[in-house]
Write a protein that holds these residues in place. Structure first.
Motif: not given
Length: 249
Positions: A131-152
């Motif tokens: 819960g202490s994680a930086d939520q902005a970093q989590l959302l950025k990771w999600q955005e990056q993974m979305t692009a990579k998964l879609s690319g595959q």
């Protein structure tokens, strides 16, 4: 991740993909996650952990171990899993898993599996963060993974959940129905399904604020909320997920 939990994840994936429960809306995934986390924050005393999970169809592996391993290694490289361990999690189904640090203090896990009797491969990407994680970093990771998964060419959906103890005010008033009603209103939702048994109160909502949804019977569901009383500590554990909760609460 236990063998039982892995098989449950794969089962949910198959049901979603083949019976049309999953609505594919990658473009809105980050907005859904941000809204879920932002609204939940005032209702939680502690954020024990946050989970992001993406499930999708990943070609055919014909249940052959070598093909599953090859598919898993190729996808893990594409997703940037540079430091990981690889170990089989099931003897009955071909399952490949890799783990890596991600988004600061979070842990990412990729599972690729071809269940027994199936020719298809399924990919499950999961991020577990405190819960202490930086939520902005989590959302950025999600955005990056979305692009990579879609690319595959992987078509699927995100499932986002947050779990922690309910606020102290609630613990004092101890009125789970009222607390649940406040959460429903905060998410601007209408309850389509309820469950109560004395120590657990849950509600499934339809809310126009969210894009991702599943079909539960004839009902559309965007958000699920659950309260569970820990009889040892006397605290109420709050779990919220979009479009559903797929973790123990």
């Amino acid at each position: 991740m236990s063998k039982r939990w892995t098989q449950m994840i794969i089962g949910i994936t198959i049901l979603g993909l083949f019976f049309g429960w999953i609505r594919h809306v990658d473009a809105q995934a980050e907005q859904d996650a941000q809204l879920l986390l932002r609204v939940a924050k005032p209702f939680m005393q502690t954020n024990e952990h946050i989970t992001f999970k993406y499930t999708g169809y990943f070609g055919t592996c014909d249940g052959v171990d070598a093909k599953v391993m090859d598919a898993g290694e190729r996808l893990s490289n594409k997703l940037g899993f540079t430091s990981y361990t690889n170990e089989p999690l099931s003897l009955k189904s071909s399952i490949y898993t890799v783990k890596s640090e991600a988004a600061g203090s979070a842990a990412a896990t990729l599972t690729v599996a071809s269940p027994a009797g199936q020719s298809a491969c399924y990919a499950v990407l999961r991020l577990d963060a405190p819960g202490s994680a930086d939520q902005a970093q989590l959302l950025k990771w999600q955005e990056q993974m979305t692009a990579k998964l879609s690319g595959q060419g992987i078509q699927g959906m995100w499932n986002v959940m947050i779990q922690g103890n309910a606020t102290e005010d609630f613990s004092i008033s101890n009125d789970p129905k009222e607390f649940l009603t406040e959460l429903v209103q905060a998410y601007k939702g209408n309850v389509v399904e309820r469950y109560e048994d004395g120590t657990t109160y849950s509600a499934s909502l339809v809310s126009s604020e969210f894009e991702a949804s599943i079909r539960s019977g004839n009902q559309k569901v965007n958000v699920q909320i659950a309260l569970h009383l820990d009889t040892t500590s006397g605290l109420w554990r709050l779990t919220i997920g979009t479009p559903i909760i797929t973790m123990e609460y």
